[in-house]
Design an enzyme around this catalytic site. Structure first.
Site, mmCIF file in Angstrom:
data_model
loop_
_atom_site.group_PDB
_atom_site.id
_atom_site.type_symbol
_atom_site.label_atom_id
_atom_site.label_comp_id
_atom_site.label_asym_id
_atom_site.label_seq_id
_atom_site.Cartn_x
_atom_site.Cartn_y
_atom_site.Cartn_z
ATOM 1 N N LEU A 8 -35.248 59.446 46.029
ATOM 2 C CA LEU A 8 -34.026 59.920 45.913
ATOM 3 C C LEU A 8 -33.198 60.154 45.100
ATOM 4 C CD1 LEU A 8 -32.542 61.293 49.204
ATOM 5 C CD2 LEU A 8 -31.471 60.603 47.485
ATOM 6 N N ILE A 9 -32.036 60.696 44.297
ATOM 7 C CA ILE A 9 -31.455 61.226 43.508
ATOM 8 C C ILE A 9 -29.844 61.543 44.436
ATOM 9 C CG2 ILE A 9 -30.675 60.779 41.039
ATOM 10 C CD1 ILE A 9 -33.420 61.532 40.305
ATOM 11 N N GLY A 11 -25.572 63.158 43.026
ATOM 12 C CA GLY A 11 -24.908 62.999 42.756
ATOM 13 C C GLY A 11 -25.816 63.867 40.907
ATOM 14 N N SER A 13 -25.751 67.932 40.540
ATOM 15 C CA SER A 13 -25.300 68.638 39.742
ATOM 16 C C SER A 13 -25.449 68.551 38.603
ATOM 17 C CB SER A 13 -24.491 69.309 40.571
ATOM 18 O OG SER A 13 -23.616 68.407 40.743
ATOM 19 N N SER A 14 -25.109 67.479 37.524
ATOM 20 C CA SER A 14 -24.528 67.757 36.600
ATOM 21 C C SER A 14 -25.184 65.959 35.501
ATOM 22 C CB SER A 14 -23.356 68.629 35.908
ATOM 23 O OG SER A 14 -21.818 67.216 36.545
ATOM 24 N N ILE A 16 -25.305 62.587 34.398
ATOM 25 C CA ILE A 16 -26.371 61.432 34.403
ATOM 26 C C ILE A 16 -27.444 62.001 35.739
ATOM 27 C CG2 ILE A 16 -26.748 58.696 34.834
ATOM 28 C CD1 ILE A 16 -24.672 58.507 33.821
ATOM 29 N N GLY A 17 -27.005 62.358 36.707
ATOM 30 C CA GLY A 17 -27.650 62.693 37.747
ATOM 31 C C GLY A 17 -28.961 63.794 37.425
ATOM 32 N N SER A 141 -21.189 51.055 36.101
ATOM 33 C CA SER A 141 -20.048 51.324 34.707
ATOM 34 C C SER A 141 -19.793 50.196 33.980
ATOM 35 C CB SER A 141 -19.091 52.398 35.518
ATOM 36 O OG SER A 141 -18.205 53.090 34.465
ATOM 37 N N TYR A 154 -10.763 53.449 39.775
ATOM 38 C CA TYR A 154 -12.294 53.420 39.701
ATOM 39 C C TYR A 154 -13.269 51.851 39.988
ATOM 40 C CZ TYR A 154 -16.418 55.011 37.426
ATOM 41 O OH TYR A 154 -17.400 55.000 36.459
#
Length: 281
Positions: A8-9, A11, A13-14, A16-17, A141, A154
């Site tokens: 299961l991943i 994020g 929609s765009s 790296i995910g 990150s 962040y």
């Protein structure tokens, strides 16, 4: 026959995910590609068809800040596939600003998405991962190792994720679950585009911080001019997914390794301060 392993991943929609979902499917995994808004799934589904892996990718809704959404998604996965072998925590959101000028609600929102979302999803998945002797892979990150100007919220969230996962890893290992963090540097993706920053307006509102912010934006725009592609950044994630015994901490490029080495070897913090102070003057 043994059923394919399931990952299961979050994020997807765009960026790296999306690239990680394609990579996992190409590696033979049943891939549960989740996103907050499944109306944004068309890019992923088209790419999956183009790569011949559409039959291995299933899109589901999952909002990492909604415990009910997490539970419902996991219940569906187990009901439909009978197992969960890996979780890739990828969903996140950038926040640019300095604390004196930020609304505290924006800081809390950054922590909710980038930290508590990871905690909640990992917590809910762990019983299934224990049963499968699986693994948790979390995209953090380089900003989770080295604090960066105008990224206080962040970086605070990403530092928290790193501390959480580093603390969890030895405990999870005792029940057969591997824990890995993957640290990208600059990645050319919609993650930054989605910020929708109005740079002139930001500078106009920055007051005494305007010179520092202008210098930071110029430096960051240059960095993203030579950024990795999402596919390049996702490749180490897939390596960690398929390895027998992945390392705890993985960087996605030689630049990222050199960058985080600055702080990992910086016992008194002076090297980090010397580096980042050049970004704002």
């Amino acid at each position: 026959m043994t059923s394919p392993k399931t990952v299961l991943i979050t994020g997807t929609s765009s960026g790296i995910g999306l690239a990680a979902a394609l990579g996992a499917a190409r590696s033979g995994w049943t891939t549960i590609a989740t996103m907050r808004d499944t109306g944004k799934a068309q890019t992923l589904l088209k790419a999956a068809a183009d790569h011949g892996v559409a039959d291995r990718i299933q899109v589901k809704r999952l909002d990492v800040v909604d415990p009910g959404s997490i539970a419902a998604c996991l219940d569906e996965v187990i009901a439909e596939h009978g197992r969960l072998d890996a979780l890739i925590n990828n969903a996140g959101a950038a926040t640019v600003g300095t604390i004196e000028q930020m609304d505290l609600d924006d800081v809390r929102s950054a922590m909710e998405v980038n930290f508590f979302g990871v905690v909640a999803t990992t917590r809910a998945a762990l019983p299934h991962l224990r049963a499968a002797r699986g693994r948790v892979i979390t995209v953090t990150s380089v900003g989770g190792v080295l604090g960066q100007p105008f990224n206080e919220a962040y970086c605070a969230a990403k530092f928290a994720v790193e501390g959480f996962m580093e603390s969890l890893a030895p405990v999870a290992a005792t029940v057969g679950v591997d824990v890995t963090v993957v640290e990208p540097g600059a990645v050319a993706s919609e993650f930054v585009t989605n910020l929708g920053l109005d740079v002139p307006a930001l500078l106009a509102a920055a007051g005494p911080y305007a010179p520092a912010l202008e210098a930071y934006i110029a430096r960051t725009q240059q960095a993203f001019g030579t950024a990795q592609s999402p596919a390049e950044a996702a490749a180490p994630i897939i390596d960690a997914l398929t390895a027998d015994h992945p390392a705890f901490r993985i960087q996605t490029s030689a630049w990222a390794r050199d960058f985080v080495a600055t702080t990992l070897a910086d016992l008194d913090g002076s090297a980090v301060q010397d580096l980042t102070s050049t970004w704002v003057r």
